[in-house]
Design a protein around this motif. Structure first.
Motif, PDB file in Angstrom:
ATOM      1  N   SER A 164       5.598  -6.130  -2.958  1.00 25.46           N
ATOM      2  CA  SER A 164       4.397  -6.774  -2.942  1.00 25.46           C
ATOM      3  C   SER A 164       3.311  -5.848  -3.602  1.00 25.46           C
ATOM      4  CB  SER A 164       4.232  -6.621  -1.086  1.00 25.46           C
ATOM      5  OG  SER A 164       2.855  -7.131  -0.832  1.00 25.46           O
ATOM      6  N   SER A 165       2.389  -6.532  -3.932  1.00 24.84           N
ATOM      7  CA  SER A 165       1.265  -6.277  -4.896  1.00 24.84           C
ATOM      8  C   SER A 165      -0.152  -6.750  -4.435  1.00 24.84           C
ATOM      9  CB  SER A 165       1.674  -5.909  -6.248  1.00 24.84           C
ATOM     10  OG  SER A 165       1.709  -7.192  -6.979  1.00 24.84           O
ATOM     11  N   THR A 166      -1.181  -6.045  -4.553  1.00 23.26           N
ATOM     12  CA  THR A 166      -2.474  -6.868  -4.069  1.00 23.26           C
ATOM     13  C   THR A 166      -2.715  -7.723  -5.365  1.00 23.26           C
ATOM     14  OG1 THR A 166      -3.406  -5.005  -5.131  1.00 23.26           O
ATOM     15  CG2 THR A 166      -3.398  -5.188  -2.847  1.00 23.26           C
ATOM     16  N   GLN A 167      -3.491  -8.852  -5.217  1.00 19.01           N
ATOM     17  CA  GLN A 167      -3.777  -9.946  -6.076  1.00 19.01           C
ATOM     18  C   GLN A 167      -5.074  -9.158  -7.001  1.00 19.01           C
ATOM     19  OE1 GLN A 167      -2.300 -12.618  -6.482  1.00 19.01           O
ATOM     20  NE2 GLN A 167      -3.797 -13.837  -7.714  1.00 19.01           N
ATOM     21  N   PRO A 168      -4.755  -9.278  -8.172  1.00 18.27           N
ATOM     22  CA  PRO A 168      -5.922  -8.913  -9.214  1.00 18.27           C
ATOM     23  C   PRO A 168      -6.987  -9.851  -8.812  1.00 18.27           C
ATOM     24  CG  PRO A 168      -3.851  -9.437 -10.163  1.00 18.27           C
ATOM     25  CD  PRO A 168      -3.524  -9.815  -9.104  1.00 18.27           C
ATOM     26  N   GLU A 169      -8.209  -9.019  -9.082  1.00 21.73           N
ATOM     27  CA  GLU A 169      -9.600  -9.795  -8.841  1.00 21.73           C
ATOM     28  C   GLU A 169      -9.879 -10.588 -10.173  1.00 21.73           C
ATOM     29  OE1 GLU A 169     -12.516  -7.658  -6.865  1.00 21.73           O
ATOM     30  OE2 GLU A 169     -10.911  -6.787  -5.617  1.00 21.73           O
TER      31      GLU A 169
ATOM     32  N   ILE B  56       0.658  -1.224   0.051  1.00 24.22           N
ATOM     33  CA  ILE B  56      -0.113  -0.111   0.045  1.00 24.22           C
ATOM     34  C   ILE B  56       0.836   1.296  -0.059  1.00 24.22           C
ATOM     35  CG2 ILE B  56      -2.071  -1.200   0.884  1.00 24.22           C
ATOM     36  CD1 ILE B  56      -1.118   0.134   3.890  1.00 24.22           C
ATOM     37  N   ALA B  57       2.163   1.155  -0.550  1.00 22.34           N
ATOM     38  CA  ALA B  57       2.867   2.200  -0.386  1.00 22.34           C
ATOM     39  C   ALA B  57       2.689   3.258  -1.648  1.00 22.34           C
ATOM     40  CB  ALA B  57       4.420   1.571  -0.534  1.00 22.34           C
ATOM     41  N   GLU B  58       2.878   4.469  -1.586  1.00 21.06           N
ATOM     42  CA  GLU B  58       2.625   5.166  -2.874  1.00 21.06           C
ATOM     43  C   GLU B  58       3.955   5.249  -3.597  1.00 21.06           C
ATOM     44  OE1 GLU B  58       1.246   9.324  -1.662  1.00 21.06           O
ATOM     45  OE2 GLU B  58      -0.281   8.355  -0.516  1.00 21.06           O
ATOM     46  N   ASN B  59       5.052   5.209  -3.133  1.00 17.58           N
ATOM     47  CA  ASN B  59       6.269   5.138  -3.878  1.00 17.58           C
ATOM     48  C   ASN B  59       7.488   4.061  -3.246  1.00 17.58           C
ATOM     49  OD1 ASN B  59       7.387   6.260  -1.547  1.00 17.58           O
ATOM     50  ND2 ASN B  59       6.865   8.366  -2.363  1.00 17.58           N
TER      51      ASN B  59
END
Length: 107
Positions: free
Chosen positions: A102-107, A21-24
């Motif tokens: 780390s990145s959110t899993q696509p739905e 959830i980081a912006e950069n």
């Protein structure tokens, strides 16, 4: 422990973090701690669902899926499913995180 210092000590001094959830991009422990100062306020509870580890020369790479339950200031819980990659490198006889994406899993 919800202690950002404990978390940041897992990273190499010149480690890189691309937080969920980081912006950069955060480079080095001084920037990485900024992220975890914010993240621990969400009282994250994480669970690793899958992990694949590879030895690549002097590094080890771990890829997989983890799930975080985050709690906001009024107690509402949100589940975040994310993909991760950690690159570990040995620094002064200790394995440290050299890079973490780390990145959110696509739905």
């Amino acid at each position: 422990t919800f202690d950002p210092v404990d978390v940041v000590n897992l990273y190499a001094p010149d480690g890189i973090l691309l937080g969920t959830i980081a912006e950069n991009i955060k480079v080095g422990r001084d920037e990485i701690i900024e992220y975890f100062n914010m993240f621990v306020l969400k009282k994250p509870i994480g669970e690793i669902k899958t992990m694949y580890v590879q030895d690549i020369g002097t590094c080890k790479v771990a890829d997989g899926i983890y799930v975080f339950t985050l709690t906001d200031s009024i107690g509402k819980k949100t589940e975040v499913i994310a993909r991760y990659t950690f690159v570990f490198k040995e620094y002064m006889d200790q394995w440290k995180i050299a890079s973490h994406h780390s990145s959110t899993q696509p739905e």
